[in-house]
Design a protein around this motif. Structure first.
Motif, PDB file in Angstrom:
ATOM      1  N   ARG A 183      -3.104  -3.406  -6.436  1.00  9.97           N
ATOM      2  CA  ARG A 183      -2.699  -2.971  -7.772  1.00  9.97           C
ATOM      3  C   ARG A 183      -2.191  -1.529  -7.798  1.00  9.97           C
ATOM      4  NH1 ARG A 183      -3.342  -5.579 -12.309  1.00  9.97           N
ATOM      5  NH2 ARG A 183      -3.405  -3.626 -13.438  1.00  9.97           N
ATOM      6  N   LEU A 184      -2.271  -0.844  -6.666  1.00 10.97           N
ATOM      7  CA  LEU A 184      -1.753   0.517  -6.620  1.00 10.97           C
ATOM      8  C   LEU A 184      -0.235   0.503  -6.845  1.00 10.97           C
ATOM      9  CD1 LEU A 184      -3.703   1.976  -3.575  1.00 10.97           C
ATOM     10  CD2 LEU A 184      -4.069   2.474  -5.983  1.00 10.97           C
ATOM     11  N   GLU A 185       0.274   1.572  -7.368  1.00  7.32           N
ATOM     12  CA  GLU A 185       1.697   1.624  -7.719  1.00  7.32           C
ATOM     13  C   GLU A 185       2.598   1.917  -6.526  1.00  7.32           C
ATOM     14  OE1 GLU A 185       2.876   0.874 -10.693  1.00  7.32           O
ATOM     15  OE2 GLU A 185       0.847   0.491 -11.407  1.00  7.32           O
ATOM     16  N   VAL A 186       2.051   2.191  -5.359  1.00  4.25           N
ATOM     17  CA  VAL A 186       2.883   2.535  -4.210  1.00  4.25           C
ATOM     18  C   VAL A 186       3.644   1.328  -3.661  1.00  4.25           C
ATOM     19  CG1 VAL A 186       1.450   4.486  -3.544  1.00  4.25           C
ATOM     20  CG2 VAL A 186       0.979   2.238  -2.593  1.00  4.25           C
ATOM     21  N   TRP A 187       3.257   0.102  -4.040  1.00  6.77           N
ATOM     22  CA  TRP A 187       3.913  -1.093  -3.507  1.00  6.77           C
ATOM     23  C   TRP A 187       5.211  -1.405  -4.246  1.00  6.77           C
ATOM     24  CZ3 TRP A 187       1.602  -1.415   0.793  1.00  6.77           C
ATOM     25  CH2 TRP A 187       0.229  -1.229   0.908  1.00  6.77           C
ATOM     26  N   ASN A 188       5.434  -0.803  -5.384  1.00  2.00           N
ATOM     27  CA  ASN A 188       6.641  -1.119  -6.168  1.00  2.00           C
ATOM     28  C   ASN A 188       7.837  -0.325  -5.673  1.00  2.00           C
ATOM     29  OD1 ASN A 188       5.287  -2.903  -7.704  1.00  2.00           O
ATOM     30  ND2 ASN A 188       4.768  -1.433  -9.291  1.00  2.00           N
TER      31      ASN A 188
END
Length: 54
Positions: free
Chosen positions: A49-54
């Protein structure tokens, strides 16, 4: 990092501490396995759910 991912990661670490504690106390292996699976799922959910994957 949003609030829900932080909660998932903290709960996962809390359960991981429980796994270690129950292992040191030589509790039932099935209980340790359930806690370990829950901890792994919470940690993976928090990391994904961390935003670094987007």
């Amino acid at each position: 990092m949003n609030g829900l991912s932080t909660v998932f990661i903290l709960v996962g670490l809390f359960l991981l501490g429980g796994v270690f504690s129950f292992w040191k106390q030589q509790m039932s292996k099935s209980l340790i396995a359930v806690l370990a699976i829950g901890s792994a799922l919470c940690l993976v959910a928090g990391i994904l759910r961390l935003e670094v994957w987007n």
